[in-house]
Design a protein around this motif. Structure first.
Motif, PDB file in Angstrom:
ATOM      1  N   GLU A  27      28.300  72.237 -49.240  1.00 21.81           N
ATOM      2  CA  GLU A  27      29.139  71.054 -49.384  1.00 21.81           C
ATOM      3  C   GLU A  27      30.298  71.393 -50.316  1.00 21.81           C
ATOM      4  OE1 GLU A  27      28.800  66.400 -50.836  1.00 21.81           O
ATOM      5  OE2 GLU A  27      27.064  67.421 -49.964  1.00 21.81           O
ATOM      6  N   SER A  28      31.500  71.178 -49.838  1.00 23.53           N
ATOM      7  CA  SER A  28      32.682  71.520 -50.636  1.00 23.53           C
ATOM      8  C   SER A  28      33.807  70.563 -50.291  1.00 23.53           C
ATOM      9  CB  SER A  28      33.109  72.969 -50.364  1.00 23.53           C
ATOM     10  OG  SER A  28      33.462  73.129 -49.002  1.00 23.53           O
ATOM     11  N   ALA A  29      34.950  70.770 -50.935  1.00 18.35           N
ATOM     12  CA  ALA A  29      36.102  69.912 -50.690  1.00 18.35           C
ATOM     13  C   ALA A  29      36.935  70.490 -49.559  1.00 18.35           C
ATOM     14  CB  ALA A  29      36.944  69.797 -51.953  1.00 18.35           C
ATOM     15  N   ASP A  30      37.337  69.627 -48.636  1.00 17.36           N
ATOM     16  CA  ASP A  30      38.209  70.030 -47.542  1.00 17.36           C
ATOM     17  C   ASP A  30      39.613  70.239 -48.118  1.00 17.36           C
ATOM     18  OD1 ASP A  30      39.905  70.240 -45.365  1.00 17.36           O
ATOM     19  OD2 ASP A  30      38.857  68.730 -44.182  1.00 17.36           O
ATOM     20  N   PRO A  31      40.146  71.465 -48.059  1.00 15.40           N
ATOM     21  CA  PRO A  31      41.458  71.709 -48.666  1.00 15.40           C
ATOM     22  C   PRO A  31      42.594  71.004 -47.940  1.00 15.40           C
ATOM     23  CG  PRO A  31      40.734  73.610 -47.405  1.00 15.40           C
ATOM     24  CD  PRO A  31      39.575  72.654 -47.444  1.00 15.40           C
ATOM     25  N   PHE A  32      42.358  70.571 -46.712  1.00 16.82           N
ATOM     26  CA  PHE A  32      43.412  69.915 -45.940  1.00 16.82           C
ATOM     27  C   PHE A  32      43.344  68.396 -46.082  1.00 16.82           C
ATOM     28  CE2 PHE A  32      42.342  73.914 -43.815  1.00 16.82           C
ATOM     29  CZ  PHE A  32      43.581  74.551 -43.851  1.00 16.82           C
ATOM     30  N   ALA A  33      42.142  67.847 -45.940  1.00 17.69           N
ATOM     31  CA  ALA A  33      41.999  66.389 -45.954  1.00 17.69           C
ATOM     32  C   ALA A  33      41.729  65.842 -47.348  1.00 17.69           C
ATOM     33  CB  ALA A  33      40.880  65.964 -45.008  1.00 17.69           C
TER      34      ALA A  33
ATOM     35  N   ALA B 222      39.477  69.577 -38.799  1.00 12.90           N
ATOM     36  CA  ALA B 222      38.505  68.670 -38.189  1.00 12.90           C
ATOM     37  C   ALA B 222      39.194  67.407 -37.683  1.00 12.90           C
ATOM     38  CB  ALA B 222      37.422  68.313 -39.204  1.00 12.90           C
ATOM     39  N   GLY B 223      40.165  66.901 -38.451  1.00 13.31           N
ATOM     40  CA  GLY B 223      40.879  65.692 -38.035  1.00 13.31           C
ATOM     41  C   GLY B 223      41.677  65.914 -36.758  1.00 13.31           C
ATOM     42  N   GLN B 224      42.318  67.067 -36.651  1.00 16.26           N
ATOM     43  CA  GLN B 224      43.080  67.362 -35.439  1.00 16.26           C
ATOM     44  C   GLN B 224      42.168  67.464 -34.223  1.00 16.26           C
ATOM     45  OE1 GLN B 224      44.955  70.923 -37.039  1.00 16.26           O
ATOM     46  NE2 GLN B 224      46.979  69.947 -36.899  1.00 16.26           N
ATOM     47  N   LEU B 225      41.028  68.108 -34.401  1.00 15.99           N
ATOM     48  CA  LEU B 225      40.079  68.242 -33.291  1.00 15.99           C
ATOM     49  C   LEU B 225      39.506  66.886 -32.898  1.00 15.99           C
ATOM     50  CD1 LEU B 225      38.177  71.493 -34.308  1.00 15.99           C
ATOM     51  CD2 LEU B 225      39.677  71.176 -32.331  1.00 15.99           C
ATOM     52  N   ARG B 226      39.248  66.049 -33.895  1.00 15.07           N
ATOM     53  CA  ARG B 226      38.743  64.709 -33.601  1.00 15.07           C
ATOM     54  C   ARG B 226      39.759  63.940 -32.764  1.00 15.07           C
ATOM     55  NH1 ARG B 226      36.964  63.585 -38.311  1.00 15.07           N
ATOM     56  NH2 ARG B 226      38.887  62.718 -39.141  1.00 15.07           N
ATOM     57  N   SER B 227      41.014  64.019 -33.132  1.00 12.77           N
ATOM     58  CA  SER B 227      42.067  63.327 -32.372  1.00 12.77           C
ATOM     59  C   SER B 227      42.164  63.891 -30.955  1.00 12.77           C
ATOM     60  CB  SER B 227      43.413  63.463 -33.082  1.00 12.77           C
ATOM     61  OG  SER B 227      43.381  62.852 -34.355  1.00 12.77           O
ATOM     62  N   LEU B 228      42.051  65.207 -30.828  1.00 10.69           N
ATOM     63  CA  LEU B 228      42.132  65.829 -29.513  1.00 10.69           C
ATOM     64  C   LEU B 228      40.996  65.374 -28.614  1.00 10.69           C
ATOM     65  CD1 LEU B 228      43.335  67.914 -27.536  1.00 10.69           C
ATOM     66  CD2 LEU B 228      41.861  69.634 -28.632  1.00 10.69           C
TER      67      LEU B 228
END
Length: 214
Positions: A86-92, A129-135
């Protein structure tokens, strides 16, 4: 599950995807794993092949997902094949669960599906992950589910309407059966049938004699 045993089914698909991603230096978290595997299944169906991940896809809170993946993660973790950090997402900027492959187990994956996973990772493996979710929300199976507002139903990867979930109907039938048990045999019913058969025995014998004479 022994780590040395060849992996098959969903475990093999997950391990193969993670091993390929690790070779390319790709960061894979739980959301990315699910979406990439979904895209691989979707591409397989588009090519006329069966979805080879071995899991069923449903519309969950964040698009297509399968609870089976959590079971696979647990089994592979217990076998020492992977670990989840478990870590911090550097993008989100929020917490994420990154999946690290510890070992590279032997996997039995269909050659064509392995090639599809390679292609999907090459195209989308570095997406967030956000981009893939949108796709994945834009894919036809998800669009069909959204149009009908049918959450939690199994997606038809061929692009049709979501498959109807029979659990609710089966539950209603079970409740009706509990309230309406099958009646026991009517007392004397079998005896009446035996007596009726005996009464007709002579007539059957006479009919048989006529047939034989003809």
């Amino acid at each position: 599950m022994p780590a040395s045993a060849p992996l098959r089914g969903p475990a093999a698909a997950v391990a193969y995807l993670l091993a390929t991603a690790r070779t390319s230096g790709m960061r894979i978290n739980r959301t990315k794993l699910a979406k990439l595997l979904y895209l691989a299944d979707l591409r397989a169906v588009e090519r006329g092949l069966p979805p080879a991940s071995g899991v069923e896809w449903r519309w969950r809170d964040h698009g297509p997902h399968s609870f089976r993946l959590a079971e696979v993660e647990r089994d592979l973790s217990e076998a020492g094949v992977l670990e989840v950090e478990e870590s911090a997402d550097p993008f989100a900027g929020h917490r994420e669960r990154v999946i690290h492959l510890i070992d590279a187990p032997q996997t039995i994956v269909d050659d064509e599906f392995a090639e599809i996973i390679d292609d999907v990772l090459s195209e989308y493996g570095r997406w967030s992950a956000g981009q893939l979710r949108s796709l994945t929300y834009q894919t036809r199976p998800m669009q069909m589910a959204i149009q009908q507002n049918q959450r939690e139903v199994r997606l038809d990867l061929a692009g049709g309407a979501p498959f109807p979930d029979l659990n609710t109907g089966l539950d209603r039938l079970r409740r009706w059966a509990d309230r309406n048990p099958l009646p026991e045999d009517e007392p004397g019913g079998i005896d009446d049938l035996v007596e009726e058969s005996s009464q007709l025995a002579e007539h059957r014998a006479e009919a048989t004699r006529h047939l034989m004479e003809e």
